[in-house]
Design an enzyme around this catalytic site. Structure first.
Site, PDB file in Angstrom:
ATOM      1  N   ILE A 178      -0.704  -2.011   7.657  1.00  0.00           N
ATOM      2  CA  ILE A 178      -1.697  -1.773   8.699  1.00  0.00           C
ATOM      3  C   ILE A 178      -3.030  -1.525   8.008  1.00  0.00           C
ATOM      4  CG2 ILE A 178      -2.442  -0.371  10.650  1.00  0.00           C
ATOM      5  CD1 ILE A 178       0.403   0.363  11.232  1.00  0.00           C
ATOM      6  N   ASP A 179      -3.881  -2.520   8.016  1.00  0.00           N
ATOM      7  CA  ASP A 179      -5.222  -2.355   7.473  1.00  0.00           C
ATOM      8  C   ASP A 179      -6.121  -1.933   8.634  1.00  0.00           C
ATOM      9  OD1 ASP A 179      -7.169  -2.466   5.414  1.00  0.00           O
ATOM     10  OD2 ASP A 179      -7.958  -4.289   6.328  1.00  0.00           O
ATOM     11  N   GLU A 229       0.808  -1.221   0.000  1.00  0.00           N
ATOM     12  CA  GLU A 229       0.000   0.000   0.000  1.00  0.00           C
ATOM     13  C   GLU A 229       0.840   1.271   0.000  1.00  0.00           C
ATOM     14  OE1 GLU A 229      -3.611   2.247   2.370  1.00  0.00           O
ATOM     15  OE2 GLU A 229      -2.650   0.540   3.322  1.00  0.00           O
ATOM     16  N   ASP A 248      -5.846  -4.671   0.346  1.00  0.00           N
ATOM     17  CA  ASP A 248      -6.883  -4.747   1.374  1.00  0.00           C
ATOM     18  C   ASP A 248      -7.586  -6.103   1.384  1.00  0.00           C
ATOM     19  OD1 ASP A 248      -6.773  -1.954   2.279  1.00  0.00           O
ATOM     20  OD2 ASP A 248      -7.606  -1.466   0.312  1.00  0.00           O
ATOM     21  N   THR A 303      -5.819   1.797   9.539  1.00  0.00           N
ATOM     22  CA  THR A 303      -4.948   2.831  10.094  1.00  0.00           C
ATOM     23  C   THR A 303      -5.729   3.829  10.959  1.00  0.00           C
ATOM     24  OG1 THR A 303      -3.385   2.645   8.259  1.00  0.00           O
ATOM     25  CG2 THR A 303      -3.329   4.684   9.520  1.00  0.00           C
ATOM     26  N   ASP A 316      -0.757  -5.134   2.916  1.00  0.00           N
ATOM     27  CA  ASP A 316      -1.172  -3.913   3.618  1.00  0.00           C
ATOM     28  C   ASP A 316      -0.544  -3.984   5.010  1.00  0.00           C
ATOM     29  OD1 ASP A 316      -2.349  -1.733   4.789  1.00  0.00           O
ATOM     30  OD2 ASP A 316      -4.357  -2.159   4.038  1.00  0.00           O
TER      31      ASP A 316
END
Length: 307
Positions: free
Chosen positions: A88-89, A69, A246, A91, A86
């Site tokens: 940190i999905d 990402e 994602d 955030t 990703d």
């Protein structure tokens, strides 16, 4: 190039999830920047975790591509073997210390996710799948009694096949459904109107043309939403505006649990992972439920980079 060793990749991604999770739990997201607008956030931890994962993957698998990402120039997948990440999905949840946060890592080949690992480091829930081998949740076993003050609780982990209820209960129609949706960061225009009008159509009473679903949730992590579909405690997840990082890991976890991923617009039975609009259903939800949901969509989700 030799065929990918999916088990080795699966095991290595789990190792990376643990390392990345430790970094996330220890972080204090003090530097918060915006990308598209104030609802589209990035922190120094997002960037540091992606660097940790990408450098480790590139060192071990130098011939495979990496799509992350925070560094991607494009949201499109190719046929080449690719790690889709990703860091940190969720955030926004992370910034607000809301623990619905995950690391999402997938391995895709010929634009098809083959391995998926999703880890919530705050709850220590680890979701994993290899194409053709089922989907699993590894998580701390819930203690049978409340711990006494001052006594440390040592977690015992257990690995369970998904969905958690087997056989999964039937889902006859939308009026029996718990549905997840997300607002996203696109807050005006056609897609925004389509979403808001559809949310209303799903929730309102049947006497005024609605589906009268049992409830609608907006939780803030596409990857964890998909894992909840795989678990069986969410029935349906409708999304527009996500990217491959994602959904790629959650995609294989859902399908290996017996669930289904179709497109977010009517008639899209064979969506692409990078198509940016998705309708995800748990095991036992049939074609009739898909078509009922599509009938409640008020408009059409359109993304210029995919249409």
């Amino acid at each position: 190039m030799s065929e990918p060793d999916l088990q080795e990749i699966h095991d290595f991604l789990i190792k990376l999830a643990g390392e990345a999770g430790s970094k996330i739990v220890a972080a204090n997201p003090s530097t918060v920047d915006t990308k598209k607008n104030s609802s589209d956030l990035v922190t120094e931890t997002d960037k540091a975790v992606e660097e940790l994962i990408s450098s480790s993957l590139k060192a071990k698998y130098p011939n495979y591509l990496f799509l992350g990402e925070e560094t991607a120039q494009s949201g499109r997948l190719t046929n080449a073997p690719t790690f889709v990440v990703d860091p940190i999905d969720g955030t926004t949840n992370f910034v607000h210390a809301h623990p619905y946060v995950s690391i999402s890592m997938a391995f895709a080949h010929h634009q098809k996710p083959l391995v998926g690992v999703v880890y919530n480091p705050f709850t220590q829930h680890l979701y994993t799948a290899i194409r053709g081998q089922g989907a699993y949740l590894t998580a701390p076993k819930i203690p049978s009694s409340f711990p006494n003050a001052g006594h440390k609780v040592d977690s015992v982990y257990e690995r369970r096949k998904l969905p958690l209820r087997s056989p999964p209960p039937p889902l006859p129609d939308l009026s029996n459904a718990l549905i997840a949706v997300e607002y996203g960061n696109e807050r005006h225009g056609n897609n925004w109107t389509t979403k808001i009008d559809t949310f209303s159509a799903l929730a309102k009473d049947k006497s005024i043309g609605g589906a009268m679903v049992q409830s609608v949730r907006s939780l803030g992590s596409a990857a964890l939403n998909m894992c909840s579909i795989a678990r069986g405690d969410l029935d349906i997840y409708w999304e527009g505006g996500c990217w491959p990082w994602d959904v790629a890991a959650g995609w294989v976890i859902v399908e290996e649990s017996g669930g289904t991923v179709v497109g977010g617009n009517k008639g899209e039975w064979s969506p692409n992972v990078d198509g940016r609009r998705y309708l995800v259903l748990r095991a036992s939800a049939g074609k009739e439920v898909v078509e009922e949901f599509w009938s409640k969509i008020q408009g059409k989700l359109v993304y210029e980079d995919t249409d």
